[in-house]
Design a protein around this motif. Structure first.
Motif, PDB file in Angstrom:
ATOM      1  N   LEU B   5     -21.142 -27.234  10.845  1.00  0.00           N
ATOM      2  CA  LEU B   5     -19.499 -26.680  10.924  1.00  0.00           C
ATOM      3  C   LEU B   5     -18.318 -27.948  11.074  1.00  0.00           C
ATOM      4  N   GLN B   9     -15.643 -28.913   8.635  1.00  0.00           N
ATOM      5  CA  GLN B   9     -14.329 -29.150   9.154  1.00  0.00           C
ATOM      6  C   GLN B   9     -13.658 -30.541   8.716  1.00  0.00           C
ATOM      7  N   SER B  12     -12.439 -30.116   5.349  1.00  0.00           N
ATOM      8  CA  SER B  12     -11.097 -29.459   4.953  1.00  0.00           C
ATOM      9  C   SER B  12      -9.951 -30.445   5.497  1.00  0.00           C
ATOM     10  N   GLY B  13     -10.078 -31.396   6.377  1.00  0.00           N
ATOM     11  CA  GLY B  13      -9.605 -32.215   6.995  1.00  0.00           C
ATOM     12  C   GLY B  13      -8.912 -33.216   5.817  1.00  0.00           C
ATOM     13  N   LEU B  16      -6.779 -31.621   3.352  1.00  0.00           N
ATOM     14  CA  LEU B  16      -5.396 -31.413   3.915  1.00  0.00           C
ATOM     15  C   LEU B  16      -4.766 -32.926   3.911  1.00  0.00           C
ATOM     16  N   VAL B 131     -15.684 -20.545  -4.478  1.00  0.00           N
ATOM     17  CA  VAL B 131     -16.150 -21.648  -3.705  1.00  0.00           C
ATOM     18  C   VAL B 131     -17.413 -22.157  -4.227  1.00  0.00           C
ATOM     19  N   PHE B 138     -19.701 -22.906   2.346  1.00  0.00           N
ATOM     20  CA  PHE B 138     -18.894 -23.053   1.132  1.00  0.00           C
ATOM     21  C   PHE B 138     -17.672 -23.618   1.117  1.00  0.00           C
ATOM     22  N   PHE B 139     -17.158 -24.282   0.106  1.00  0.00           N
ATOM     23  CA  PHE B 139     -15.843 -24.971   0.196  1.00  0.00           C
ATOM     24  C   PHE B 139     -15.342 -24.615  -1.187  1.00  0.00           C
ATOM     25  N   PRO B 140     -13.732 -24.268  -1.171  1.00  0.00           N
ATOM     26  CA  PRO B 140     -12.978 -23.973  -2.309  1.00  0.00           C
ATOM     27  C   PRO B 140     -13.400 -25.186  -3.344  1.00  0.00           C
ATOM     28  N   ILE B 253      -5.821 -32.824  12.675  1.00  0.00           N
ATOM     29  CA  ILE B 253      -5.404 -31.742  12.611  1.00  0.00           C
ATOM     30  C   ILE B 253      -6.544 -30.836  12.667  1.00  0.00           C
ATOM     31  N   SER B 254      -7.587 -31.191  11.354  1.00  0.00           N
ATOM     32  CA  SER B 254      -8.850 -30.222  11.208  1.00  0.00           C
ATOM     33  C   SER B 254      -9.700 -30.335  12.430  1.00  0.00           C
ATOM     34  N   ALA B 257      -8.207 -28.364  15.380  1.00  0.00           N
ATOM     35  CA  ALA B 257      -8.146 -26.951  15.138  1.00  0.00           C
ATOM     36  C   ALA B 257      -9.370 -26.129  15.501  1.00  0.00           C
ATOM     37  N   LEU B 258     -10.616 -26.971  15.544  1.00  0.00           N
ATOM     38  CA  LEU B 258     -11.826 -26.697  15.684  1.00  0.00           C
ATOM     39  C   LEU B 258     -12.054 -26.109  17.203  1.00  0.00           C
ATOM     40  N   PRO B 261      -7.219 -24.641  18.370  1.00  0.00           N
ATOM     41  CA  PRO B 261      -6.330 -24.291  17.264  1.00  0.00           C
ATOM     42  C   PRO B 261      -4.941 -24.085  17.673  1.00  0.00           C
TER      43      PRO B 261
END
Lengths: 413, 291
Positions: B5, B9, B12-13, B16, B131, B138-140, B253-254, B257-258, B261
């Motif tokens: 996880l 995260q 995704s950071g 971003l 994804v 899974f990641f876009p 940020i990412s 957020a964990l 948030p």
């Protein structure tokens, strides 16, 4: 300094004369001016900012409600005028504009506001000045006893009504539910509504994530939401936040694992991100134009709106502008003018049906009792035309049972 | 907490951060070379998204939009430099700041008039929908593409600046424009190109962000604030600073957020405050530099 002394005497006398004349003017209008004076309705709404699309529809529909009354000769021969102000989605701005509307423009009543914080600010001002306020914000804190006053009316649905209706259609006993919630009053109220409904149904809460209001990126919340492995994800936010959050959830493949549910599914946001993103998303609504085969009022409202707006269809939030102003004008019609107490009395007795079926304001908290729709966003291939956005899953007719009880809201009855 | 996880995260950071880097880069290059604080940067980011969307629908392909929008908007940026900014060189730093601030209002209102103030859908290119299974989650695909593209753009930019003659002129021009003129280099043309590049990068950021967010006239205002935070953390005018700070902000940020948030937006500003307290010139900034 004799010269300045004399001027000060004159100005004091002039000032006194001015004050007394002003006082006389202030005292008079209620009695004297009334006969041919226009009826002015103040309408603060967030024309700029992330809710601008919804706000503009509200204005169009409020103008339509006013036009229809004026076309029939107004109220007791008096024309109605709508004074639209941009509240910029800011409570301070809204309070200032509302005060201006009351003090400077001498409005007879105020309708409007979209955000919950703004609604509270407008209600503060109107309550203190004894001016009727019909709120069309989907938050109902002003109906609770501590913020309520006899001048406060709430035309919009409230979080309790929409979340209960949506939960009934989407949740089952034993299901796992996760929440992504905007961290402000609206989101908190929706979350409270969903949790209450989910407890009654027997669904399990597996987690809640609060996100900052107006965030552009939701990707950082997705891995954690996915790791909670829920059956249903409730996304409780509004305006562009809804569009962005759903779009990014879909990008992350959320829909393959769980169903996305929202308390209020927004017409304009569905348009803003397209059918593929919203496909299968379920949410509550006060109005959908596709109600017309089932409802004569909807058909008439659609037709009037189309005629006034070059064939466009009215939206959910637009309908609030129409019924908010429409119900107030109907009550003024019944009261025979703008006398505040008489109009309040008329609003409390009013049975109206402007867009979708019978509605009335509950006596204790002035919440409009009305039907709640549950909609599901259609697949692109299932759409008959560009306006064919949603399928109607349920149309729960209005009843007092849908609302939190008067005593729960702190009203003595 | 699960390690996979945390890795997801982080990823995704980085995605971003990639968008932050590309937008902050244009801002910092223009400031570093020209001494112009471009307040229209966010509006040009938004114009880029609209241009990309328009060109994509005109040609039927996202890829043409991605290629042509930054070039066209970059050319538009050169026009802005030529007609407006150029007259303000040598004057106080506030003058171009106010000019570009006003320009941003004109651009946003212009888009509202032409395209309306509602959002417009910007579909993800069909090749990148869905994804990718990374084994741990899974990641876009589209976000992975954004990370890769930004990496390529950074590499090309670095090679151009460090290894080519043009890069040499640009770097020298930033350090001492007067000497460059004495040596017979038309510094005006260099500045024109730099401003065009900065605006082109803003537009590229806009096109890249389009499929991740809905496209609307106000989408640039938040981005402008984020880009400024990143440039301030990295050091105004520093390219390396923009890259490091962009990724740092994205990842912070990412990760926040964990755990908390609701703090995800504030962390960026907190980071800026801390950096300013310890190193007022920013991580890679030069102390006392004004322009």
């Amino acid at each position: 300094m004799p010269k300045s002394g004399s001027t000060s005497t004159i100005s004091r006398r002039a000032a006194l004369a001015g004050i007394s004349a002003g006082a006389a003017l202030l005292a008079m209008p209620r009695l004297g001016r009334a006969a041919d004076e226009t009826i002015r309705i103040g309408f603060p709404t967030p024309l700029t900012g992330p809710f601008a699309a919804e706000a503009r529809d509200q204005v169009k529909c409020a103008e339509l409600a006013v036009k229809l009354v004026n076309d029939k000769g107004g109220i007791g021969g008096r024309k109605v005028e709508l004074l639209v102000r941009d509240d910029k989605l800011n409570a301070g701005e809204a309070a200032t504009r509302t005060l201006e509307l009351i003090e400077k423009d001498k409005v007879h009543a105020v309708v409007g506001a979209l955000s919950s914080a703004v609604q509270l600010a407008v209600n503060e001002v109107t309550r203190a000045r004894g001016v009727i306020y019909v709120s069309i914000s989907q938050s109902d804190t002003i109906n609770e006893a501590k913020d309520f006053s006899k001048y406060t009316f709430h035309e919009a649905l409230n979080p309790h009504m929409t979340t209960a209706a949506v939960a009934r259609q989407t949740l089952k006993k034993g299901m796992k539910v996760a929440h992504l919630v905007a961290d402000y009053a609206y989101g908190h109220e929706m979350l409270r509504g969903f949790k209450r409904a989910q407890a009654a149904i027997g669904a399990d809460n597996v987690g809640e994530i609060l996100h900052p209001f107006g965030a552009a990126d939701y990707s950082t919340f997705m891995p954690r939401l996915m790791s909670m492995r829920p059956d249903v994800l409730c996304i409780s936010n509004f305006g562009r936040d809804q569009a962005n959050a759903i779009k990014q959830a879909v990008d992350f493949g959320v829909k393959q694992q769980m169903k996305i549910v929202v308390p209020v599914i927004l017409h304009n946001q569905r348009l803003a991100v397209g059918p593929d993103v919203f496909e299968g998303v379920v949410g509550g609504a006060n109005y959908y134009w596709g109600l017309e085969p089932q409802s004569k009022s909807a058909a008439a409202f659609n037709a009037a709106f189309k005629a006034a707006n070059g064939g466009a269809i009215p939206t959910d939030y637009g309908a609030y502008g129409y019924s908010g102003v429409g119900s107030l004008l109907a009550a003024m019609q019944a009261a025979g003018g703008t006398d505040t107490d008489k109009v309040i009395d008329a609003l409390e007795k009013l049975q109206y049906d402007l867009t979708k079926g019978p509605q009335h304001y509950r006596k204790c908290d002035h919440q409009s009792v009305q039907s709640v729709l549950v909609l599901e966003s259609k697949k692109k291939s299932a759409m008959a035309n560009d306006n064919d956005l949603f399928a109607i899953l349920a149309n729960d007719s209005g009843s007092d049972d849908m609302l939190r009880s008067c005593s729960e809201l702190g009203h003595a009855i | 907490m699960d390690l996979s996880l945390i890795i997801m995260q982080l990823l995704s950071g980085i995605a971003l951060g990639a968008v932050l880097v590309i937008t902050a880069l244009g801002l910092t290059i223009v400031f570093g070379m020209l001494g112009v604080v471009n307040f229209a940067h966010g509006a040009l980011f938004m114009i880029g998204a609209y241009a990309g969307l328009y060109l994509a629908s005109l040609t039927g392909s996202f890829w043409w939009g991605l290629l042509l929008a930054p070039i066209l908007i970059g050319a538009f940026g050169m026009l802005i430099e030529l007609v407006l900014i150029r007259r303000l060189y040598g004057r106080s730093i506030d003058d171009p700041l106010l000019l570009t601030f006003g320009l941003s209002y004109i651009l946003v209102e212009g888009v509202r008039i032409v395209f309306g103030s509602d959002g417009i859908p910007f579909p993800t290119p069909p090749q990148l929908v869905g994804v990718l299974d990374l084994g741990i989650g899974f990641f876009p695909r589209y976000r992975l593409f954004v990370i890769a593209l930004v990496a390529v753009v950074l590499l090309v930019l670095w090679l151009t600046l460090e290894k080519t003659r043009i890069g040499l002129i640009v770097r020298a021009g930033a350090r001492d424009p007067t000497i460059m003129q004495v040596l017979g280099v038309d510094i005006g043309r260099v500045w024109l190109a730099i401003f065009g590049l900065g605006v082109g990068l803003a537009a590229l950021g806009g096109v890249l962000a389009g499929p991740m967010r809905s496209v609307n006239p106000e989408m640039g205002s938040l981005v402008l604030a984020e880009a400024f935070v990143v440039t301030v953390i990295g050091g105004l005018g520093s390219i390396v600073g923009a890259v490091v700070a962009g990724l740092m902000v994205g990842i912070s940020i990412s990760l926040v957020a964990l755990f908390a948030p609701e703090m995800a937006t504030i962390v960026m500003f907190a980071l800026m405050a801390i950096v300013l307290l310890i190193r007022p010139q920013g991580l890679f900034g030069v102390r006392g530099r004004t322009a």
